[in-house]
Design a protein around this motif. Structure first.
Motif, mmCIF file in Angstrom:
data_model
loop_
_atom_site.group_PDB
_atom_site.id
_atom_site.type_symbol
_atom_site.label_atom_id
_atom_site.label_comp_id
_atom_site.label_asym_id
_atom_site.label_seq_id
_atom_site.Cartn_x
_atom_site.Cartn_y
_atom_site.Cartn_z
ATOM 1 N N SER A 53 0.827 -1.204 0.000
ATOM 2 C CA SER A 53 0.000 0.000 0.000
ATOM 3 C C SER A 53 0.864 1.258 0.000
ATOM 4 C CB SER A 53 -0.923 -0.018 1.216
ATOM 5 O OG SER A 53 -1.667 1.173 1.278
ATOM 6 N N HIS A 54 1.882 1.267 0.843
ATOM 7 C CA HIS A 54 2.770 2.432 0.890
ATOM 8 C C HIS A 54 3.559 2.572 -0.405
ATOM 9 C CE1 HIS A 54 6.410 4.713 2.304
ATOM 10 N NE2 HIS A 54 5.415 5.553 2.462
ATOM 11 N N LEU A 55 4.054 1.482 -0.940
ATOM 12 C CA LEU A 55 4.822 1.531 -2.188
ATOM 13 C C LEU A 55 3.971 2.007 -3.365
ATOM 14 C CD1 LEU A 55 6.814 -1.749 -1.621
ATOM 15 C CD2 LEU A 55 7.821 0.547 -1.823
ATOM 16 N N VAL A 56 2.701 1.609 -3.396
ATOM 17 C CA VAL A 56 1.802 2.064 -4.459
ATOM 18 C C VAL A 56 1.498 3.553 -4.268
ATOM 19 C CG1 VAL A 56 -0.543 1.864 -5.394
ATOM 20 C CG2 VAL A 56 0.812 -0.193 -4.986
ATOM 21 N N SER A 57 1.221 3.971 -3.041
ATOM 22 C CA SER A 57 0.891 5.377 -2.806
ATOM 23 C C SER A 57 2.082 6.290 -3.095
ATOM 24 C CB SER A 57 0.380 5.595 -1.383
ATOM 25 O OG SER A 57 1.412 5.431 -0.444
ATOM 26 N N ALA A 58 3.308 5.781 -2.943
ATOM 27 C CA ALA A 58 4.512 6.553 -3.250
ATOM 28 C C ALA A 58 4.911 6.427 -4.723
ATOM 29 C CB ALA A 58 5.661 6.100 -2.359
ATOM 30 N N ASN A 59 4.124 5.684 -5.506
ATOM 31 C CA ASN A 59 4.329 5.489 -6.944
ATOM 32 C C ASN A 59 5.578 4.671 -7.276
ATOM 33 O OD1 ASN A 59 3.226 5.791 -9.512
ATOM 34 N ND2 ASN A 59 4.519 7.540 -9.990
#
Length: 77
Positions: A53-59
């Motif tokens: 989730s964090h990796l996706v939100s940080a692109n």
């Protein structure tokens, strides 16, 4: 328009491990699904989902119907 990525230095060691695992799978053109990530990383699924989730939100990663793949990056495959 260029896609913005979060700073890699803001990632935890575990998030970097998840990113590197996805990158290893993606280098062959495959997407990393949660079952594969859980098996390869050997950590609770909830922790992996939180990192994803964090990796996706940080692109850094993108979510696709097949699984997770790398987001924009400036290094060769």
């Amino acid at each position: 328009m260029e896609e913005k990525r979060g700073d890699v230095q803001e990632l935890s060691d575990f998030e970097l491990q998840v990113y590197e695992t996805v990158a290893e799978i993606d280098k062959d053109g495959d997407a990393a699904d949660i079952g594969t990530l859980t098996r390869l990383i050997e950590r609770p699924e909830e922790e992996i989902w939180a990192a994803l989730s964090h990796l996706v939100s940080a692109n850094h990663l993108h979510s696709t119907p097949a699984g997770f793949v790398l987001g924009p990056h400036d290094w060769a495959p």
